[in-house]
Enzyme design. Structure first.
Site, PDB file in Angstrom:
ATOM      1  CG  ASN A  13      -0.129   1.011  -5.678  1.00 45.32           C
ATOM      2  OD1 ASN A  13       0.544   1.105  -6.695  1.00 45.32           O
ATOM      3  ND2 ASN A  13       0.277   1.491  -4.501  1.00 45.32           N
ATOM      4  CE  LYS A  15       2.012  -1.169  -2.169  1.00 47.27           C
ATOM      5  NZ  LYS A  15       2.140  -0.706  -0.820  1.00 47.27           N
ATOM      6  CG  HIS A  98       0.958   5.218  -2.634  1.00 54.36           C
ATOM      7  ND1 HIS A  98       1.898   4.775  -1.737  1.00 54.36           N
ATOM      8  CD2 HIS A  98      -0.038   4.284  -2.640  1.00 54.36           C
ATOM      9  CE1 HIS A  98       1.495   3.610  -1.235  1.00 54.36           C
ATOM     10  NE2 HIS A  98       0.326   3.291  -1.776  1.00 54.36           N
ATOM     11  CD  GLU A 100       4.356   2.168  -0.795  1.00 56.92           C
ATOM     12  OE1 GLU A 100       4.410   1.989  -2.026  1.00 56.92           O
ATOM     13  OE2 GLU A 100       3.761   1.391  -0.022  1.00 56.92           O
ATOM     14  CD  GLU A 170      -3.756   3.791  -0.054  1.00 54.82           C
ATOM     15  OE1 GLU A 170      -4.101   2.638  -0.303  1.00 54.82           O
ATOM     16  OE2 GLU A 170      -2.692   4.281  -0.464  1.00 54.82           O
ATOM     17  N   GLY A 176       0.828  -1.961   3.744  1.00 53.80           N
ATOM     18  CA  GLY A 176       1.881  -2.974   3.639  1.00 53.80           C
ATOM     19  C   GLY A 176       2.318  -3.541   4.972  1.00 53.80           C
ATOM     20  CB  SER A 216      -3.354  -4.341   5.416  1.00 55.67           C
ATOM     21  OG  SER A 216      -1.994  -3.956   5.515  1.00 55.67           O
TER      22      SER A 216
HETATM   23  C1  PEP Z   1      -1.299   0.623  -1.255  1.00 55.30           C
HETATM   24  O1  PEP Z   1      -0.208   0.410  -1.760  1.00 55.30           O
HETATM   25  O2  PEP Z   1      -1.968   1.603  -1.598  1.00 55.30           O
HETATM   26  C2  PEP Z   1      -1.786  -0.310  -0.231  1.00 55.30           C
HETATM   27  C3  PEP Z   1      -2.947  -0.095   0.337  1.00 55.30           C
HETATM   28  O3  PEP Z   1      -0.982  -1.369   0.048  1.00 55.30           O
HETATM   29  P1  PEP Z   1      -1.379  -2.665   0.936  1.00 55.30           P
HETATM   30  O4  PEP Z   1      -2.733  -3.111   0.473  1.00 55.30           O
HETATM   31  O5  PEP Z   1      -0.306  -3.656   0.660  1.00 55.30           O
HETATM   32  O6  PEP Z   1      -1.425  -2.219   2.360  1.00 55.30           O
END
Ligand code: PEP
Length: 255
Positions: A13, A15, A98, A100, A170, A176, A216
């Site tokens: 992803n 972003k 997501h 975000e 998630e 992040g 992460s």
């Molecule tokens: C994501 O954006 O879905 C995500 C898991 O980000 P990160 O791996 O940076 O935590």
């Protein structure tokens, strides 16, 4: 439930990162590193980069996804993109819900359901994101929160349509932040999601639904997470922007 019945999907992803030229460059770097992957590989990129990504991945094992879509087919929704538009461009995957989008852009369980409906109707494969906030985990209501998110998103989705849904667990506190759920925490919630799918659709559907972990995930922790029985891949943010790191996760998933 038997993990062999499911495919493993590693999806990046990106972003709000990369211009079209940078997209071509990054995919060109990733391509040779993942060409022998034994899992599905997807890169979800900003709308503006979709054409560059589709062009750069032609003839490879890398699939392309968008990061969101609107629930309407067309109309007065300035700045939005419909699922039909993505389909018409040749985009096979879309991320929906997501955290975000939920946190900064007002997505709710109901709009996530509506976007999911539109995406399925257009023939896209949905990566449906769910997950709890830190306070919810601390209150021991993680599973209630996640069950509600999944149940509402899947409202009206048939067993056949479920084949076109990947669920990404998630935990919001892990996205992040550099904090990762332990392999045990990830597997526990992923298994809870699979149990819910079993309640809603039966065991055959539950056995084949792909449930990813995201938050992460990186080259160092991927293997431990991916070897869990209910973790069928990952949705990767930060680490998907570095070809070597993304490829290392794909390699871990290919074992
Ligand atoms: C994501 O954006 O879905 C995500 C898991 O980000 P990160 O791996 O940076 O935590």
């Amino acid at each position: 439930m038997d993990k062999q019945l499911r495919k493993v999907v590693i999806a990046g992803n990106w972003k709000m990162n990369k211009t079209p030229a940078q997209t071509t460059a990054l995919i060109n770097e990733i391509k040779p590193l993942v060409k022998d992957a034994k899992c599905d590989v997807v890169v979800c990129v900003p709308y503006i980069d979709l054409f560059a990504a589709l062009e750069a991945t032609k003839g490879t094992n890398i699939k392309v996804g968008a990061e969101n879509c609107h629930w309407a087919k067309s109309g007065a929704f300035t700045g939005e993109i419909s699922a039909d538009m993505l389909k018409a461009c040749g985009v096979p995957y879309v991320v929906i819900g997501h955290s975000e989008r939920r946190t900064y852009f007002g997505d709710t369980d109901v709009t996530v359901r509506d976007r999911t409906r539109a995406a399925l109707d257009a023939g896209l494969t949905v990566i449906l994101c769910v997950g709890e906030y830190l306070e919810q985990r601390q209150q021991n209501i993680t599973m209630e929160v996640v069950r509600q998110q999944v149940k509402i998103a899947l409202n009206g989705v048939s067993e056949q349509e479920l084949d076109n849904i990947i669920i990404a667990y998630e935990p919001v506190w892990a996205i992040g932040t550099g904090l990762t759920a332990t392999a045990q925490q990830a597997n526990e919630v992923n298994k809870g999601i699979r149990d819910l799918i079993c309640e809603l659709y039966g065991k055959t559907a539950a056995d084949k639904t792909v449930v990813q972990y995201g938050g992460s995930m990186n080259a160092a922790n991927a293997q431990e997470l991916l070897k869990q029985p209910d973790v069928d891949g990952g949705l990767i943010g930060g680490a998907s922007l570095k070809a070597a790191d993304f490829a290392a996760i794909v390699a871990a998933a290919s074992k």
